[in-house]
Design a protein around this motif. Structure first.
Motif, PDB file in Angstrom:
ATOM      1  N   LYS A  75     -14.975   5.636  -4.052  1.00  0.00           N
ATOM      2  CA  LYS A  75     -14.328   5.356  -2.770  1.00  0.00           C
ATOM      3  C   LYS A  75     -15.168   5.963  -1.658  1.00  0.00           C
ATOM      4  N   SER A 102      -4.034   5.682  -1.774  1.00  0.00           N
ATOM      5  CA  SER A 102      -3.988   5.181  -3.140  1.00  0.00           C
ATOM      6  C   SER A 102      -2.552   5.214  -3.644  1.00  0.00           C
ATOM      7  N   SER A 128       0.812  -1.217   0.000  1.00  0.00           N
ATOM      8  CA  SER A 128       0.000   0.000   0.000  1.00  0.00           C
ATOM      9  C   SER A 128       0.848   1.271   0.000  1.00  0.00           C
ATOM     10  N   LYS A 130      -8.326  -2.947  -8.486  1.00  0.00           N
ATOM     11  CA  LYS A 130      -9.081  -2.401  -9.615  1.00  0.00           C
ATOM     12  C   LYS A 130      -9.392  -3.479 -10.645  1.00  0.00           C
TER      13      LYS A 130
END
Length: 269
Positions: free
Chosen positions: A218, A207, A37, A190
């Protein structure tokens, strides 16, 4: 650890930061293990640090739990940036790293296709809807999955049976050793949303990009379901030529400029 020892550990990096830099050598490359992340901001910051100092940085991204496992099995790393505090704290307890500190914060959001018409008010009802499929990361292997399970536990306190329902329907699609394959170069979350593997994915509010993807929605969790995440940073106790530089890089991540890069990617301070 005594108070004096803790202060010594905390001050040592500051002394190294003030010390004159030495010319970088190829074999002195800083090896940084970091949560997936963090790919967006840390890719930018590693390049900036290398440009500013001449010190090469090698980034290795992956699920924090699996990165911890690799370190414990003897794989070399100089810096560990985890999506939780538990993993770097474990390395410190084992004597493999200095005490961990929080260097950034995140929170849990739900990413969904626009046709789901998801918002904070209907979020729990949508997730509980039998016709709505949800994806998560893999608990234990990836803190993102652990945070999703915390959300499920909170939901169970609001509505009897919700925890069990959500845990049973959640598809653990990323962050595990046996996660489904994704085409090279594709963002896994995604990809699964766009190919309708799931209708919604429980992940981080941050993101990898600084510009929102308008193809997806979101949604922040409502206050009663909110889950926050402290991201932990440590330097490994391994004597390499890049070790002093590893402290410099770790401290570089705490500077106001670096913190702004994290904020630009949706992290909080």
């Amino acid at each position: 650890m005594s108070r004096l020892s803790f202060i010594t550990c905390a001050m040592l990096p500051l002394v190294l930061l003030a010390a004159p830099a030495t010319p970088a050598r190829a074999q002195d490359r800083i090896k940084v293990f970091a949560a997936g992340s963090l790919t967006g901001p840390l890719t930018v910051l590693a390049k900036q640090f290398e440009a500013d100092t001449g010190q090469p940085v090698e980034m290795v991204f992956g699920p924090s739990g699996l990165l911890l496992e690799r370190i414990e099995q003897g794989e070399h790393a100089d810096v560990f940036a985890s999506a939780n505090m538990a993993h770097p704290q474990q390395l410190a307890r084992e004597g493999k790293a200095i005490p961990a500190l929080v260097f950034s914060r995140n929170r849990v959001c739900v990413l969904a296709r626009p046709d789901l018409q998801l918002n904070s008010e209907n979020l729990l009802a949508k997730l509980l809807d039998p016709s709505v499929s949800i994806g998560t990361s893999t608990p234990k292997a990836d803190p993102g999955g652990d945070y999703a399970w915390l959300l499920f536990a909170k939901a169970g306190k609001l509505q009897p049976g919700a925890r069990e329902l959500l845990e049973n329907k959640a598809q653990q699609l990323v962050g595990g050793k046996n996660s489904p394959p994704v085409p090279a170069g594709q963002d896994a979350v995604k990809y699964f949303l766009e190919h309708k593997k799931v209708d919604a994915f429980i992940g981080y509010c941050s993101s990898r990009e600084t510009v929102p993807d308008v193809r997806l929605t979101k949604v922040e969790l409502p206050p009663e379901l909110a889950v926050s995440a402290d991201f932990g940073l440590t330097v490994l106790n391994q004597g390499t030529g890049a070790h002093d530089a590893a402290y410099r890089f770790a401290l570089f991540l705490l500077t106001p400029g670096a913190q702004q890069i994290f904020a630009n990617h949706g992290f909080s301070r």
